[in-house]
Design a protein around this motif. Sequence first.
Motif, mmCIF file in Angstrom:
data_model
loop_
_atom_site.group_PDB
_atom_site.id
_atom_site.type_symbol
_atom_site.label_atom_id
_atom_site.label_comp_id
_atom_site.label_asym_id
_atom_site.label_seq_id
_atom_site.Cartn_x
_atom_site.Cartn_y
_atom_site.Cartn_z
ATOM 1 N N ILE A 339 0.882 -1.163 0.000
ATOM 2 C CA ILE A 339 0.000 0.000 0.000
ATOM 3 C C ILE A 339 0.923 1.218 0.000
ATOM 4 C CG2 ILE A 339 -1.930 1.188 1.092
ATOM 5 C CD1 ILE A 339 -2.593 -1.683 0.325
ATOM 6 N N SER A 340 0.876 2.019 -1.061
ATOM 7 C CA SER A 340 1.790 3.155 -1.204
ATOM 8 C C SER A 340 0.996 4.444 -1.338
ATOM 9 C CB SER A 340 2.669 2.979 -2.444
ATOM 10 O OG SER A 340 3.389 1.758 -2.391
ATOM 11 N N ARG A 341 1.540 5.510 -0.776
ATOM 12 C CA ARG A 341 0.854 6.815 -0.792
ATOM 13 C C ARG A 341 1.573 7.798 -1.701
ATOM 14 N NH1 ARG A 341 -0.287 11.860 1.143
ATOM 15 N NH2 ARG A 341 -2.349 12.177 2.069
ATOM 16 N N TRP A 342 0.808 8.568 -2.456
ATOM 17 C CA TRP A 342 1.325 9.612 -3.336
ATOM 18 C C TRP A 342 1.854 10.757 -2.495
ATOM 19 C CZ3 TRP A 342 2.577 10.443 -8.241
ATOM 20 C CH2 TRP A 342 2.526 11.725 -8.782
ATOM 21 N N GLN A 343 3.110 11.122 -2.686
ATOM 22 C CA GLN A 343 3.691 12.234 -1.941
ATOM 23 C C GLN A 343 4.926 12.738 -2.687
ATOM 24 O OE1 GLN A 343 4.960 10.001 1.736
ATOM 25 N NE2 GLN A 343 6.981 10.789 1.156
ATOM 26 N N ARG A 344 5.502 13.813 -2.190
ATOM 27 C CA ARG A 344 6.720 14.327 -2.790
ATOM 28 C C ARG A 344 7.864 13.344 -2.585
ATOM 29 N NH1 ARG A 344 6.399 19.410 -4.624
ATOM 30 N NH2 ARG A 344 4.639 20.696 -3.909
ATOM 31 N N THR A 345 8.805 13.365 -3.528
ATOM 32 C CA THR A 345 9.995 12.537 -3.352
ATOM 33 C C THR A 345 10.774 13.031 -2.136
ATOM 34 O OG1 THR A 345 11.211 13.982 -4.860
ATOM 35 C CG2 THR A 345 10.212 11.995 -5.808
ATOM 36 N N ASP A 346 11.574 12.140 -1.575
ATOM 37 C CA ASP A 346 12.422 12.492 -0.441
ATOM 38 C C ASP A 346 13.722 11.700 -0.571
ATOM 39 O OD1 ASP A 346 12.021 9.866 0.634
ATOM 40 O OD2 ASP A 346 10.219 10.516 1.674
ATOM 41 N N PRO A 347 14.694 11.917 0.313
ATOM 42 C CA PRO A 347 15.978 11.217 0.170
ATOM 43 C C PRO A 347 15.861 9.697 0.175
ATOM 44 C CG PRO A 347 16.224 13.082 1.651
ATOM 45 C CD PRO A 347 14.754 12.963 1.360
ATOM 46 N N ARG A 348 14.872 9.144 0.853
ATOM 47 C CA ARG A 348 14.703 7.691 0.876
ATOM 48 C C ARG A 348 13.942 7.179 -0.331
ATOM 49 N NH1 ARG A 348 11.879 5.582 5.916
ATOM 50 N NH2 ARG A 348 12.399 3.606 4.878
ATOM 51 N N HIS A 349 13.190 8.067 -0.981
ATOM 52 C CA HIS A 349 12.359 7.675 -2.125
ATOM 53 C C HIS A 349 12.552 8.718 -3.231
ATOM 54 C CE1 HIS A 349 10.412 6.337 1.661
ATOM 55 N NE2 HIS A 349 10.361 5.189 1.014
ATOM 56 N N PRO A 350 13.716 8.700 -3.876
ATOM 57 C CA PRO A 350 14.058 9.782 -4.800
ATOM 58 C C PRO A 350 13.528 9.613 -6.220
ATOM 59 C CG PRO A 350 15.904 8.267 -4.575
ATOM 60 C CD PRO A 350 14.838 7.775 -3.637
ATOM 61 N N ARG A 351 13.049 8.418 -6.583
ATOM 62 C CA ARG A 351 12.657 8.173 -7.973
ATOM 63 C C ARG A 351 11.239 8.690 -8.202
ATOM 64 N NH1 ARG A 351 14.372 3.656 -7.991
ATOM 65 N NH2 ARG A 351 16.410 4.203 -8.792
ATOM 66 N N ALA A 352 11.138 9.767 -8.953
ATOM 67 C CA ALA A 352 9.841 10.406 -9.177
ATOM 68 C C ALA A 352 9.058 9.661 -10.252
ATOM 69 C CB ALA A 352 10.033 11.854 -9.585
#
Length: 382
Positions: A339-352
């Motif tokens: 289950i994943s939520r739409w949000q801005r990229t961050d250092p842990r999740h950088p792939r837009a």
Amino acid sequence: MAFIDPLSGPAGDIGRNSLRSWQFMAERLTASGNPAGVELHIAPFDNKGSPQESLNLLKAAIDHGFRYVVQGNGSGVAAALSEAIVRHNARFPDRSVLFVNYAAMDPALTAEKCSYWHFRVDADTAMKMRALGRFLAGQSGLERIYLLNQNYAHGQQFARFFRSEVGRLAPRVQVVGDELHPPFMGLDFAAQVRNIRASGAQALATGNWGSDLRGLIKALQAADLRIPLFAYYPQLKGTPTVLASSGERLPVYQVASSHPNLPGEMGPLADEFARRYGEDLVVHAAYDGVRMLLKAVALARSIDARSVALQLSGLRFDGFDGPVDLRAQDHQLQKGVYISRWQRTDPRHPRAAEGTGFTFVPVQFLPAGELAMPASCDMPRG
């Protein structure tokens, strides 16, 4: 392999992205770590979303020597192909054909309609709905959900399994609307959004995909209706760009067996795919499909479909998210679901997603052991 899916029409953009994903994985995975030492080529066949056209193309592919078929967009198409392949293999055992299903999610395909020659490499609708049910069970205060789906097999099953699985796992959640609409007719969805608002729903759940999901999101944005949206396919081509036009105002949750920032080998592969094609790699099931075929061919020491099917049944192999099992009883790959939520990229999740600066970030992972449905397949073997 014959890739039989829509490559033109309303779902053509999704089909073309899927085709490129399979071709890319075939090229990259046969170039390195290929235990079989074979080349795998994926040839496109445009079925325009039609079961009858798919059967015509299957016959043409078989006549031209194809013995492997891959398809995913449409459970009705998958059922037609599976039944035709069973008949063909019974009549011509020396020219047997094997079917890899990467996205047609009707649970019946590995239950009452199961076939020894059919192998599904994605979680089915029942498994994904069980994951959503477990997630919703932990969301206090969320009690009223509206269902909106395309009026064909997948949309009908989405609604049915929502009621059964979510009703069992999160009984406080009530369905306050259950609406079906004609698929891919260019609806603007304004009327449907008015219905959702009038129902008092606190969230919306949909199996819509492609242009129908994009149209629904645009209508929600236009009406400034900011309730959570739970969906299977918001990562598919074109939808992230639509979502990004309103930033994070619309809280969207994806229910899927992958997400954009998978660790390990998938990160570099996704980056290479984006550089080459200018679009996202979202059909991660192509990785699993190619990996399992290469391993099965190596074990069989043959590309004969009958010999390879024998090795695939019950095969354990390294998928894109770790070791997975292709259950022998029904040929359903046992997969975990995010289950994943739409949000801005961050250092842990950088792939837009689609270069938008936003991405889908996992908030809960449900392992295969918590999602597995009892096997109910009774198929002649071989």
